[in-house]
Design a protein around this motif. Structure first.
Motif, PDB file in Angstrom:
ATOM      1  N   ASP A   1      -6.237   9.771  -0.979  1.00  0.00           N
ATOM      2  CA  ASP A   1      -5.648  10.995  -0.415  1.00  0.00           C
ATOM      3  C   ASP A   1      -4.188  11.142  -0.818  1.00  0.00           C
ATOM      4  OD1 ASP A   1      -8.036  11.717   0.772  1.00  0.00           O
ATOM      5  OD2 ASP A   1      -7.490  10.930   2.747  1.00  0.00           O
ATOM      6  N   ALA A   2      -3.455  10.013  -0.839  1.00  0.00           N
ATOM      7  CA  ALA A   2      -2.048  10.051  -1.228  1.00  0.00           C
ATOM      8  C   ALA A   2      -1.895  10.494  -2.683  1.00  0.00           C
ATOM      9  CB  ALA A   2      -1.400   8.685  -1.023  1.00  0.00           C
ATOM     10  N   ALA A   3      -2.844  10.106  -3.525  1.00  0.00           N
ATOM     11  CA  ALA A   3      -2.788  10.486  -4.939  1.00  0.00           C
ATOM     12  C   ALA A   3      -2.885  11.998  -5.097  1.00  0.00           C
ATOM     13  CB  ALA A   3      -3.914   9.813  -5.706  1.00  0.00           C
TER      14      ALA A   3
ATOM     15  N   PRO B   1       0.808  -1.216   0.000  1.00  0.00           N
ATOM     16  CA  PRO B   1       0.000   0.000   0.000  1.00  0.00           C
ATOM     17  C   PRO B   1       0.850   1.279   0.000  1.00  0.00           C
ATOM     18  CG  PRO B   1      -1.002  -1.606   1.446  1.00  0.00           C
ATOM     19  CD  PRO B   1       0.335  -2.176   1.008  1.00  0.00           C
ATOM     20  N   ALA B   2       1.939   1.295   0.762  1.00  0.00           N
ATOM     21  CA  ALA B   2       2.805   2.485   0.793  1.00  0.00           C
ATOM     22  C   ALA B   2       3.484   2.701  -0.556  1.00  0.00           C
ATOM     23  CB  ALA B   2       3.846   2.350   1.899  1.00  0.00           C
ATOM     24  N   GLU B   3       3.918   1.623  -1.199  1.00  0.00           N
ATOM     25  CA  GLU B   3       4.554   1.748  -2.514  1.00  0.00           C
ATOM     26  C   GLU B   3       3.560   2.224  -3.562  1.00  0.00           C
ATOM     27  OE1 GLU B   3       8.002  -1.673  -2.000  1.00  0.00           O
ATOM     28  OE2 GLU B   3       5.966  -2.266  -2.615  1.00  0.00           O
ATOM     29  N   LEU B   4       2.340   1.705  -3.504  1.00  0.00           N
ATOM     30  CA  LEU B   4       1.306   2.136  -4.447  1.00  0.00           C
ATOM     31  C   LEU B   4       0.961   3.604  -4.220  1.00  0.00           C
ATOM     32  CD1 LEU B   4      -0.462   1.256  -6.787  1.00  0.00           C
ATOM     33  CD2 LEU B   4      -2.152   0.436  -5.120  1.00  0.00           C
TER      34      LEU B   4
ATOM     35  N   VAL C   1       1.260   6.541  -7.180  1.00  0.00           N
ATOM     36  CA  VAL C   1       0.105   7.291  -7.690  1.00  0.00           C
ATOM     37  C   VAL C   1       0.158   8.785  -7.343  1.00  0.00           C
ATOM     38  CG1 VAL C   1      -1.447   6.940  -5.719  1.00  0.00           C
ATOM     39  CG2 VAL C   1      -2.395   7.130  -8.027  1.00  0.00           C
ATOM     40  N   ARG C   2       1.043   9.182  -6.464  1.00  0.00           N
ATOM     41  CA  ARG C   2       1.107  10.583  -6.032  1.00  0.00           C
ATOM     42  C   ARG C   2       1.243  11.514  -7.237  1.00  0.00           C
ATOM     43  NH1 ARG C   2       4.221   9.844  -2.029  1.00  0.00           N
ATOM     44  NH2 ARG C   2       2.502   9.756  -0.579  1.00  0.00           N
ATOM     45  N   GLY C   3       0.309  12.441  -7.369  1.00  0.00           N
ATOM     46  CA  GLY C   3       0.347  13.429  -8.444  1.00  0.00           C
ATOM     47  C   GLY C   3      -0.206  12.967  -9.777  1.00  0.00           C
ATOM     48  N   CYS C   4      -0.749  11.759  -9.827  1.00  0.00           N
ATOM     49  CA  CYS C   4      -1.286  11.239 -11.089  1.00  0.00           C
ATOM     50  C   CYS C   4      -2.762  11.600 -11.268  1.00  0.00           C
ATOM     51  CB  CYS C   4      -1.140   9.716 -11.147  1.00  0.00           C
ATOM     52  SG  CYS C   4       0.557   9.179 -11.388  1.00  0.00           S
ATOM     53  N   GLU C   5      -3.193  11.627 -12.525  1.00  0.00           N
ATOM     54  CA  GLU C   5      -4.592  11.848 -12.854  1.00  0.00           C
ATOM     55  C   GLU C   5      -5.363  10.537 -12.973  1.00  0.00           C
ATOM     56  OE1 GLU C   5      -2.083  13.456 -14.590  1.00  0.00           O
ATOM     57  OE2 GLU C   5      -2.437  15.464 -13.817  1.00  0.00           O
ATOM     58  N   GLY C   6      -4.628   9.438 -13.216  1.00  0.00           N
ATOM     59  CA  GLY C   6      -5.265   8.141 -13.374  1.00  0.00           C
ATOM     60  C   GLY C   6      -4.481   7.051 -12.684  1.00  0.00           C
TER      61      GLY C   6
ATOM     62  N   ARG D   1      -5.732  -2.753  -3.192  1.00  0.00           N
ATOM     63  CA  ARG D   1      -6.709  -2.046  -2.352  1.00  0.00           C
ATOM     64  C   ARG D   1      -6.626  -0.555  -2.652  1.00  0.00           C
ATOM     65  NH1 ARG D   1     -11.360  -1.884  -0.569  1.00  0.00           N
ATOM     66  NH2 ARG D   1     -11.670  -0.660   1.286  1.00  0.00           N
ATOM     67  N   VAL D   2      -7.767   0.009  -3.078  1.00  0.00           N
ATOM     68  CA  VAL D   2      -7.867   1.449  -3.324  1.00  0.00           C
ATOM     69  C   VAL D   2      -8.836   1.992  -2.280  1.00  0.00           C
ATOM     70  CG1 VAL D   2      -8.459   3.248  -4.976  1.00  0.00           C
ATOM     71  CG2 VAL D   2      -7.415   1.116  -5.792  1.00  0.00           C
ATOM     72  N   ASP D   3      -8.279   2.570  -1.233  1.00  0.00           N
ATOM     73  CA  ASP D   3      -9.080   3.080  -0.125  1.00  0.00           C
ATOM     74  C   ASP D   3      -8.880   4.585   0.022  1.00  0.00           C
ATOM     75  OD1 ASP D   3      -6.531   3.221   0.964  1.00  0.00           O
ATOM     76  OD2 ASP D   3      -6.866   1.611   2.410  1.00  0.00           O
ATOM     77  N   ALA D   4      -9.507   5.150   1.030  1.00  0.00           N
ATOM     78  CA  ALA D   4      -9.426   6.598   1.251  1.00  0.00           C
ATOM     79  C   ALA D   4      -7.982   7.061   1.405  1.00  0.00           C
ATOM     80  CB  ALA D   4     -10.257   6.987   2.474  1.00  0.00           C
ATOM     81  N   ALA D   5      -7.164   6.283   2.100  1.00  0.00           N
ATOM     82  CA  ALA D   5      -5.764   6.674   2.308  1.00  0.00           C
ATOM     83  C   ALA D   5      -5.013   6.746   0.974  1.00  0.00           C
ATOM     84  CB  ALA D   5      -5.074   5.703   3.262  1.00  0.00           C
TER      85      ALA D   5
END
Length: 108
Positions: A70-72, A43-46, A50-55, A63-67
């Motif tokens: 938010d990281a994205a 999860p931390a690596e994902l 994804v940080r700063g991505c549009e997709g 797992r794609v959760d609120a955390a």
């Protein structure tokens, strides 16, 4: 000058070697950032990917959760699953952030 940006959207992909030509087709229109590891990302690596991505293109086992959403960051617009169903996605958290969630449909 038209005033529109020529910057291509950034899309994170959680696995290499996905079946079909989806990633190649995506690369024609977007700047794709694939996961470089051989094992699935934690999860931390994902979140870092994804940080700063549009997709974000993931497998159903990711797992794609609120955390993660938010990281994205606020620029994330779409989460696409290269699998059937939305079991690994907090669809409510995505909707609350204006993020569209979609998945593949099997070919006949």
């Amino acid at each position: 000058m038209s005033g529109t940006s020529s910057r291509r959207p950034r899309v994170a992909v959680s696995r290499t070697g996905l079946p079909g030509e989806g990633v190649e087709r995506l690369s024609a229109r977007c700047d794709v950032t694939p996961w470089a590891g051989t094992a699935p990302p934690t999860p931390a690596e994902l979140a870092g990917l994804v940080r700063g991505c549009e997709g974000l293109l993931v497998l159903g086992t990711d797992r794609v959760d609120a955390a993660l959403l938010d990281a994205a960051g606020p620029g994330l617009r779409v989460v696409a699953l290269a699998s059937m169903g939305y079991d690994g996605v907090d669809v409510g958290a995505a909707a609350a952030r204006g993020v569209v969630v979609t998945h593949t449909v099997p070919r006949d």
